[in-house]
Scaffold this motif. Structure first.
Motif, PDB file in Angstrom:
ATOM      1  N   LEU A   3       0.857  -1.093   0.129  1.00  0.00           N
ATOM      2  CA  LEU A   3       0.145  -0.040   0.044  1.00  0.00           C
ATOM      3  C   LEU A   3       0.836   1.300  -0.044  1.00  0.00           C
ATOM      4  O   LEU A   3       1.709   1.219   0.562  1.00  0.00           O
ATOM      5  CB  LEU A   3      -0.863  -0.006   1.186  1.00  0.00           C
ATOM      6  N   THR A   4       0.365   2.207  -0.463  1.00  0.00           N
ATOM      7  CA  THR A   4       1.031   3.714  -0.579  1.00  0.00           C
ATOM      8  C   THR A   4       1.181   4.189   0.860  1.00  0.00           C
ATOM      9  O   THR A   4       0.213   3.779   1.612  1.00  0.00           O
ATOM     10  CB  THR A   4       0.480   4.821  -1.352  1.00  0.00           C
ATOM     11  N   HIS A   6       0.192   6.863   1.714  1.00  0.00           N
ATOM     12  CA  HIS A   6      -1.131   7.852   1.568  1.00  0.00           C
ATOM     13  C   HIS A   6      -2.167   6.776   2.272  1.00  0.00           C
ATOM     14  O   HIS A   6      -2.976   7.071   3.129  1.00  0.00           O
ATOM     15  CB  HIS A   6      -1.473   8.030   0.246  1.00  0.00           C
ATOM     16  N   THR A   7      -2.141   5.467   1.985  1.00  0.00           N
ATOM     17  CA  THR A   7      -3.095   4.767   2.380  1.00  0.00           C
ATOM     18  C   THR A   7      -2.939   4.271   3.753  1.00  0.00           C
ATOM     19  O   THR A   7      -3.699   4.101   4.626  1.00  0.00           O
ATOM     20  CB  THR A   7      -3.611   3.305   1.411  1.00  0.00           C
ATOM     21  N   ASP A   8      -1.445   3.819   3.957  1.00  0.00           N
ATOM     22  CA  ASP A   8      -1.197   3.604   5.325  1.00  0.00           C
ATOM     23  C   ASP A   8      -1.496   4.635   6.249  1.00  0.00           C
ATOM     24  O   ASP A   8      -2.007   4.459   7.422  1.00  0.00           O
ATOM     25  CB  ASP A   8       0.249   3.203   5.147  1.00  0.00           C
ATOM     26  N   VAL A  79      -9.191   1.252   1.650  1.00  0.00           N
ATOM     27  CA  VAL A  79      -8.081   0.840   0.586  1.00  0.00           C
ATOM     28  C   VAL A  79      -8.479   1.089  -0.745  1.00  0.00           C
ATOM     29  O   VAL A  79      -7.616   1.958  -1.316  1.00  0.00           O
ATOM     30  CB  VAL A  79      -7.543  -0.446   0.925  1.00  0.00           C
ATOM     31  N   ARG A  80      -9.545   0.875  -1.323  1.00  0.00           N
ATOM     32  CA  ARG A  80      -9.929   1.302  -2.549  1.00  0.00           C
ATOM     33  C   ARG A  80     -10.066   2.666  -2.848  1.00  0.00           C
ATOM     34  O   ARG A  80      -9.576   3.381  -3.927  1.00  0.00           O
ATOM     35  CB  ARG A  80     -11.376   0.354  -2.862  1.00  0.00           C
ATOM     36  N   GLU A  83      -6.372   4.371  -2.508  1.00  0.00           N
ATOM     37  CA  GLU A  83      -5.031   4.017  -3.304  1.00  0.00           C
ATOM     38  C   GLU A  83      -5.207   4.263  -4.795  1.00  0.00           C
ATOM     39  O   GLU A  83      -6.393   4.636  -5.146  1.00  0.00           O
ATOM     40  CB  GLU A  83      -4.829   2.482  -3.591  1.00  0.00           C
ATOM     41  N   ASP A  85      -4.672   3.241  -7.750  1.00  0.00           N
ATOM     42  CA  ASP A  85      -4.689   1.876  -8.754  1.00  0.00           C
ATOM     43  C   ASP A  85      -4.297   0.616  -8.236  1.00  0.00           C
ATOM     44  O   ASP A  85      -3.532   0.606  -7.142  1.00  0.00           O
ATOM     45  CB  ASP A  85      -4.308   2.284 -10.165  1.00  0.00           C
ATOM     46  N   PHE A  86      -4.895  -0.288  -8.835  1.00  0.00           N
ATOM     47  CA  PHE A  86      -4.278  -1.846  -8.413  1.00  0.00           C
ATOM     48  C   PHE A  86      -3.825  -2.481  -9.561  1.00  0.00           C
ATOM     49  O   PHE A  86      -3.937  -3.692  -9.809  1.00  0.00           O
ATOM     50  CB  PHE A  86      -5.663  -2.302  -7.784  1.00  0.00           C
TER      51      PHE A  86
END
Length: 163
Positions: A3-4, A6-8, A79-80, A83, A85-86
Motif C-alpha cells: 500500500l502507498t 497515503h493509504t497507510d 483501501v479502494r 489507493e 490504482d491496483f
C-alpha cells in the motif's frame, strides 16, 4: 503488494480518531503520534473528509472525528478509495500494455484472482475490528489530555448539504 504511504497514513488516522470517540482530534496530534509530516497528513484528512470517513470542524477549536460509526467503515472501502490504482503488473493496463506475452501468459489471471482474494479479506473487516482494545491503543499512542478537545466543548454549526 504494498500500500502507498497515503493509504497507510489514512488507516492510521482513522484508528487514532476511532480510539478518541468523544473528542475532536487535532491533526497535529495524529502527526505527532505516528511521526508523520503534518502537511502530508492535512491532505489525507481532507480526502478522508470528502469521502465521508471523517467529519472535519474548521476553526480555532476545530478538529476531526469519525464521519460514521467504526462498524460502518470497511477496510476494503478505505483501501479502494485511497489507493491510486491496483494495476499490479503492466498487463493490467488495457490501453498501454506493451508486454509481448500477454496473449499466452496467465499471470494477469492469477494476480487478478489474488487481488480479488485480498479484497475479500479486507471486506470482512471494519475499523471497529482494528480498535477493539482502545485503551491499549491510546496508551501506545502516547495519549495526553492536551492532544484532544472533548466534543461536548465544541459548538458546531451545521451547514445544509444538498444531495
Amino acid at each position: 503488494m504494498r500500500l502507498t504511504d497515503h493509504t497507510d497514513y489514512s488507516l492510521r488516522t482513522l484508528i487514532y480518531v476511532a480510539v478518541h470517540p468523544d473528542e475532536l482530534v487535532h491533526v497535529q496530534s495524529v502527526a505527532d503520534a505516528f511521526d508523520i509530516p503534518k502537511n502530508h497528513l492535512v491532505k489525507i484528512v481532507q480526502k478522508l473528509g470528502q469521502l465521508g470517513f471523517l467529519h472535519t470542524v474548521r476553526g480555532r477549536s476545530g478538529g476531526i472525528r469519525l464521519g460514521r460509526a467504526p462498524e460502518r467503515i470497511g477496510l476494503g472501502e478505505v483501501v479502494r478509495a485511497m489507493e491510486p490504482d491496483f494495476a499490479l503488473v503492466e498487463c493490467f493496463h488495457q490501453g498501454d500494455n506493451a508486454c509481448v506475452i500477454t496473449s499466452a501468459c496467465h499471470l494477469r489471471g492469477v494476480l487478478g484472482e489474488a487481488l480479488r482474494s485480498y479484497f475479500a479479506v479486507l471486506d470482512r473487516y471494519t475499523l471497529a475490528d482494528l480498535v477493539d482494545q482502545p485503551n491499549v491503543l491510546r496508551r501506545l499512542l502516547g495519549d495526553t489530555a492536551a492532544a484532544v478537545v472533548p466534543v461536548s466543548d465544541i459548538k458546531v454549526r451545521r451547514r445544509a448539504t444538498s444531495v
